[in-house]
Design an enzyme around this catalytic site. Structure first.
Site, PDB file in Angstrom:
ATOM      1  N   HIS A  25       0.856  -1.188   0.000  1.00 51.73           N
ATOM      2  CA  HIS A  25       0.000   0.000   0.000  1.00 51.73           C
ATOM      3  C   HIS A  25       0.891   1.237   0.000  1.00 51.73           C
ATOM      4  O   HIS A  25       1.204   1.810   1.041  1.00 51.73           O
ATOM      5  CB  HIS A  25      -0.931   0.019   1.211  1.00 51.73           C
ATOM      6  N   ARG A  80       3.410  15.690 -16.132  1.00 55.01           N
ATOM      7  CA  ARG A  80       2.786  16.078 -17.391  1.00 55.01           C
ATOM      8  C   ARG A  80       3.046  15.105 -18.535  1.00 55.01           C
ATOM      9  O   ARG A  80       2.154  14.872 -19.348  1.00 55.01           O
ATOM     10  CB  ARG A  80       3.281  17.470 -17.807  1.00 55.01           C
ATOM     11  N   GLU A 207     -10.317   3.805   6.778  1.00 55.49           N
ATOM     12  CA  GLU A 207      -9.212   4.668   7.184  1.00 55.49           C
ATOM     13  C   GLU A 207      -9.718   5.730   8.140  1.00 55.49           C
ATOM     14  O   GLU A 207      -9.108   6.007   9.173  1.00 55.49           O
ATOM     15  CB  GLU A 207      -8.563   5.314   5.964  1.00 55.49           C
TER      16      GLU A 207
END
Length: 343
Positions: A25, A80, A207
């Site tokens: 994770h 980008r 969470e």
């Protein structure tokens, strides 16, 4: 034999360093080093991003989870083109490999790029080029979990999944949902499509949204692992289900502290989760943003009272919960078992 506190400290540090690890994770974009973020922001003239490492550290002082998401999305804007994604991936792979991470499954915030007009092919081409180079250079193996922010709605998820199914390489192994923790119920059909296409269901849940989000992830998204899941302890029946069904829970203590999901690191439920028999894995989530890395998460687990046997168990859990092939799992677990604990 030297049994002084200093020797003991250096012994546990060496054990943590030498322990073979996986990370299940960790977010690719959230792993961007401040120097890389500053370089890319200057290259593309991205406004709103601090210009020095010191200012970046101040920027990473999060008031709460929504504030963290705002900063995360602002930093993503510096990515980008294909070269940017390759540079980021190369940096992340080298950083993980230096911590003796042998295998990692990284979340990729794909919708955060699609929404800015960045084609999925640009993202995948960049990260795949660097993944192949990293495997040759460092021996680390990387796999991808594209995801979308749940608070952006079903349409965002559908656009993300379509891009994955159209352009995703074979190294994509799962599909996820993160962001501000809204109900997972609207995404049931979407995750059904992802599973039908062979993708593993790997959502964030519990969470900061309560135990109900974990139940929704299990019942409606057919989650195979739970990202974070610390709120599961609010419900004894849910804990028993996670334990009995051996559903892995990917835990990131420092992340939970920095986003104010827990008030103090000493209050983190990691030890209680392990005592309850849950299949817990240890992870760093967004390491530079939280001032941590996987080595530090193992140190933190140790400060919470876990000894070398429990730290090795966390490492084995990570291997067991991963999507490595079985032969590689056996080999890696053998290395973990052979890692000498300090005397």
């Amino acid at each position: 034999m030297d049994r002084s506190p200093t020797a003991a400290a250096s012994g546990i540090e060496a054990f943590i360093r030498d322990l073979p690890k996986v990370e299940l994770h960790v977010h690719l974009e959230g792993s961007m080093r401040p120097a890389t973020l500053i370089e890319l922001a200057a290259r593309h003239r991205v406004e709103g991003i601090p210009g020095t490492p010191e200012e970046i550290r101040d920027w990473y002082e999060f008031r709460d989870f929504p504030h963290f998401i705002d900063v995360y999305l602002a930093s993503v804007a510096a990515l980008r083109d294909e070269e940017d994604f390759a540079l980021l991936t190369a940096d992340v792979a080298a950083t993980l490999a230096a911590q003796n991470v042998r295998y990692a499954e990284l979340h990729v915030s794909l919708y955060g790029h699609l929404m800015r007009g960045i084609p999925a092919r640009v993202v995948f081409d960049g990260i795949e080029h660097a993944r192949r180079e990293a495997e040759r250079e460092h021996g680390i193996r990387l796999r991808w979990i594209p995801d979308f922010p749940g608070d952006y709605g079903v349409e965002a998820g559908a656009e993300t999944l379509e891009a994955v199914l159209r352009d995703g390489p074979d190294s994509v192994i799962g599909f996820g949902v993160g962001g501000i923790e809204v109900s997972r119920a609207p995404f049931a059909d979407l995750f059904g499509r992802a599973r039908a296409a062979g993708l593993h269901s790997l959502p964030h849940a519990g969470e900061n949204g309560g135990a109900e989000r974990v139940r929704e992830a299990l019942d409606l998204l057919r989650a195979e692992r739970i990202g974070h899941g610390i709120d599961s302890l609010q419900d004894d029946r849910l804990v028993a289900r996670l334990r009995d069904d051996r559903i892995p829970v990917d835990v990131s203590p420092t992340s939970n502290l920095r986003t104010r999901a827990v008030e103090a690191i000493g209050e983190h439920p990691l030890p209680r989760m392990m005592e309850a028999g849950l299949l817990v894995t240890l992870n760093s989530d967004d390491p530079p943003m939280f001032g941590t890395d996987l080595l530090n998460e193992y140190r933190t687990a140790h400060t919470l009272g876990l000894g070398t046997a429990e730290l090795a168990e966390l490492a084995r859990n990570g291997v067991a919960a991963s999507y490595l092939e079985e032969s590689a799992k056996r080999e890696l677990i053998g290395e973990i078992d052979a890692c000498p604990a300090p005397m």
